[in-house]
Design an enzyme around this catalytic site. Structure first.
Site, mmCIF file in Angstrom:
data_model
loop_
_atom_site.group_PDB
_atom_site.id
_atom_site.type_symbol
_atom_site.label_atom_id
_atom_site.label_comp_id
_atom_site.label_asym_id
_atom_site.label_seq_id
_atom_site.Cartn_x
_atom_site.Cartn_y
_atom_site.Cartn_z
ATOM 1 N N CYS A 1 0.835 -1.189 0.000
ATOM 2 C CA CYS A 1 0.000 0.000 0.000
ATOM 3 C C CYS A 1 0.878 1.250 0.000
ATOM 4 O O CYS A 1 1.852 1.353 0.728
ATOM 5 C CB CYS A 1 -0.961 0.077 1.178
ATOM 6 N N LYS B 1 5.992 -4.257 -3.881
ATOM 7 C CA LYS B 1 7.420 -4.024 -3.728
ATOM 8 C C LYS B 1 7.863 -4.153 -2.280
ATOM 9 O O LYS B 1 8.927 -4.669 -1.979
ATOM 10 C CB LYS B 1 7.736 -2.618 -4.250
#
Ligand code: M6R
Length: 646
Positions: free
Chosen positions: A2, A641
């Site tokens: 997020c 990521k």
């Protein structure tokens, strides 16, 4: 996981003409230097989208109250939504890109979530572990919930507490008070950002075990999951401690703990420039980052020895006597970073003669590991936010170990919670698949190993200088591989229909094989596995059938212990059973051509440094294969990521 952005700016009066609807990277500033909240937030989301791309949403405070737009799918969907249904001009806003945890990737579950009758908007990164209990409690108080998320419960709680404060006649900054009270009740890991229509010009955030940094502007302030959230607007940033609340207004940044006691952050300068986080003419961030690798290694080596050739690691602020007494090293990391640790193990044990274990962070603390004051823990993390590694670091420190972080991200949590940090200088890595960070991590871990060897007298100064000189040649050698990559790219594209690819390596080539397989799994969604070549005959050789592609990371023929000959035998064994072999070999190793369908040469280097070269063709191969399949190589499915949940 997020991405979170927040912005407040001062109204500079006449002349401001911020666009009503924006696409990423449109005018960020009007003629008088006025930023609009939506412009800033959308630009931040564009840069943070690598953290999650299941949905995106924004909320701004307008003259008519809170307005929000959110959409499932990638950020482009939100951009289209904003074009179809523009938002009015605003100077206070928040934005979110989601990696779904609780509740699927739908419009309804996208953030922001509204509360207090639509007057409050809230976004969240992390997991609220006691959300079910809180939801039951708030439902009992008459609140209703529309989504499946834990975030909406947090929004409901903050809204409920805010209303309670209003009704009790409380005065002052009620949003900050409500968020403080809410954070006291939440369990788990979270960064929360909230705005309330009754407090235009204020964004309040709270964090526990989840990233958040503040950006300092002139008459405007910013919040971001990391500095890329505001890198286009300011390089002045503040890192926050655990369990802190920060309130930003155009002219102030106020930090407290969850109970309202004043607290402080640490200001730092962001050395990355915005251009470093752009594609720079390449098709994808991943391709660009593969090409950044000569620089990533070069920069990581830079300034780490003095004029006499002695290695100087100024950042390593751990008492030398403690480092001398270390009797075990434990490397903690996940994914690609763990493979960097596995490569480094060979070098560290060889140079320092200290037993070195490499452990996946999430396995480490649950098995009662033997760690004490004489253990040096090396935590490797590109993002510096991986929750599994952060938890393992905390556990190791509780047991008395000293922790050195190897990290690529300034202001992140793992370095802050470690005893010392050795930064890699790879620059921002945006593509989800790690490439340049891997080579920079190996380089930094090697510097650490050499430094320990120097300190403990395991190596003479000239021996260390020789390795440093070999390392200094690596960037040019990587460049040579990049300049001659057409053949491997073509092979990757030709193999777009492969169902499975196996990777073999031995010694330092083994973790390289596993990294090659991981790249293919995450980018091309096909079965790929890396094996130790010597292990093949103990089982995996049963996988070989006619036409099975096998990538082999061949040791140098100059290496000791006849590893080369052994791997050549392995290649013959699998070819005899129908494998199609793709061999990564050292230049001048003419012997392998006879045993391989495809050979790719990399420049010669000492054995321990070879991973800095042999990895590169494997990255290019995975990129080409996944691109030929038409996949998004920067944002592979299901991944994010920065993995900030356990
Ligand atoms: O930020 P970190 O280095 O701690 O991340 C660890 C892994 O999540 C990461 O390396 C992951 O495996 C990459 N996507 C691999 O390309």
């Amino acid at each position: 996981m997020c991405g979170i952005v927040g912005y407040v700016g001062r109204d500079r009066g006449q002349g401001s003409s911020v666009l009503d609807s924006v696409a990423p990277a449109v005018d960020q500033e009007s003629a008088d230097g006025q930023h609009g909240a939506l412009d800033v937030v959308m630009e931040g989301l564009r840069r943070l989208e690598y953290r999650g791309y299941d949905s995106a949403g924004v909320a701004v405070i307008t003259a008519d109250g809170i307005e929000s737009r959110k959409k499932a799918g990638k950020l482009t969907n939100l951009v289209e939504e904003l074009a179809a249904d523009p938002l009015p001009r605003s100077l206070t806003g928040i934005g979110h890109t989601r990696w779904a945890t609780h509740g699927g990737p739908t419009d309804q579950n996208a953030h922001p979530h509204l509360a207090d009758g639509g007057k409050l908007a809230l976004i969240h990164n992390g997991i609220i572990e006691n959300y079910a209990e809180l939801k039951a409690e708030l439902t009992g108080e008459g609140l209703t919930f529309l989504s499946d998320t834990d975030t909406e419960v947090a929004a409901g709680l903050v809204g409920y507490l805010y209303r309670g404060l209003v009704e009790s006649g409380a005065q002052g900054d009620l949003l900050t008070l409500a968020l403080q009270q809410a954070c006291q009740r939440l369990h788990g890991a979270f960064t929360l950002l909230a705005i309330h229509q009754d407090q235009p010009g204020t964004v309040v955030a709270g964090r526990r075990n989840s990233p958040l940094v503040v950006g300092l502007g002139d008459g405007e302030n910013f919040l971001g999951s990391d500095v890329s959230g505001f890198i286009d607007f300011t390089r002045r940033a503040v890192e926050l401690g655990q369990d802190q609340i920060v309130t930003i207004t155009p002219d102030d940044v106020t930090i407290t703990d969850f109970f309202g006691a004043p607290a402080e952050g640490t200001e730092f300068h962001v050395s990355w420039d915005a251009a470093a986080a752009e594609k720079g003419g390449f098709e994808s961030f991943m391709e660009k980052e593969i090409h950044d690798q000569p620089d990533a290694v070069g920069q990581t080596l830079l300034g780490r020895s003095d004029v006499s050739g002695r290695l100087v690691l100024d950042e390593l602020r751990i008492d030398e006597s403690i480092l001398r007494s270390v009797d075990k090293i434990v490397v903690l990391a996940c994914g690609t970073s763990a493979y960097a640790g596995q490569v480094a193990k060979y070098a560290i044990e060889h140079w320092c003669r200290i037993p070195t274990e490499v452990e996946l962070s999430h396995e480490f603390r649950y098995r009662d590991p033997i760690v004490n004051e004489k253990t040096l823990v090396v935590a490797i993390s590109q993002s510096g936010e991986t929750m599994d590694t952060l938890m393992a670091v905390r556990y190791a420190r509780e047991q008395g170990a000293k922790v050195v972080a190897i990290c690529n991200t300034n202001g992140s949590t793992i370095p802050r919670e470690s005893d010392a940090v050795l930064y890699t200088h790879a620059g921002p890595e945006i593509a989800v698949a790690s490439t340049k960070a891997f080579l920079a991590q190996i380089t930094a871990a090697y510097l650490l190993g050499l430094y320990l060897a120097q300190l403990r007298g395991n190596k003479f100064r000239d021996e260390i200088a020789d390795v440093l000189a070999d390392l200094a040649e690596i960037p040019a050698k990587i460049q040579a591989i990049l300049d001659d990559a057409e053949k491997i790219k073509q092979l990757g594209a030709d193999m777009a229909n492969a169902k499975s690819v196996l990777f073999l390596g031995r010694h330092v080539g083994f973790p390289v094989a596993m990294e090659g397989a991981l790249k293919l799994k995450e980018l091309a969604y096909i079965h790929a596995e890396g094996f130790a070549a010597g292990e093949l005959k103990h089982g995996p050789i049963a996988l070989i059938e006619e036409g099975q592609p096998v990538v082999v990371v061949m040791p140098s023929p100059r290496a000791r212990d006849s590893l080369h000959a052994k791997v050549v035998s392995n290649v013959q064994e699998i070819r005899a059973r129908g494998a199609v072999t793709i061999v990564i070999a050292e230049e001048g190793d003419t012997s392998v051509a006879a045993y391989s369908e495809h050979v790719f040469y990399v420049p010669a280097s000492p054995t321990l440094l070879a991973p800095l070269l042999t990895t590169v063709p494997l990255q290019i191969f995975a990129l080409a294969l996944a691109s030929a399949k038409g996949y998004d190589v920067d944002q592979p499915r299901n991944l994010a990521k920065s993995v900030t949940v356990e």
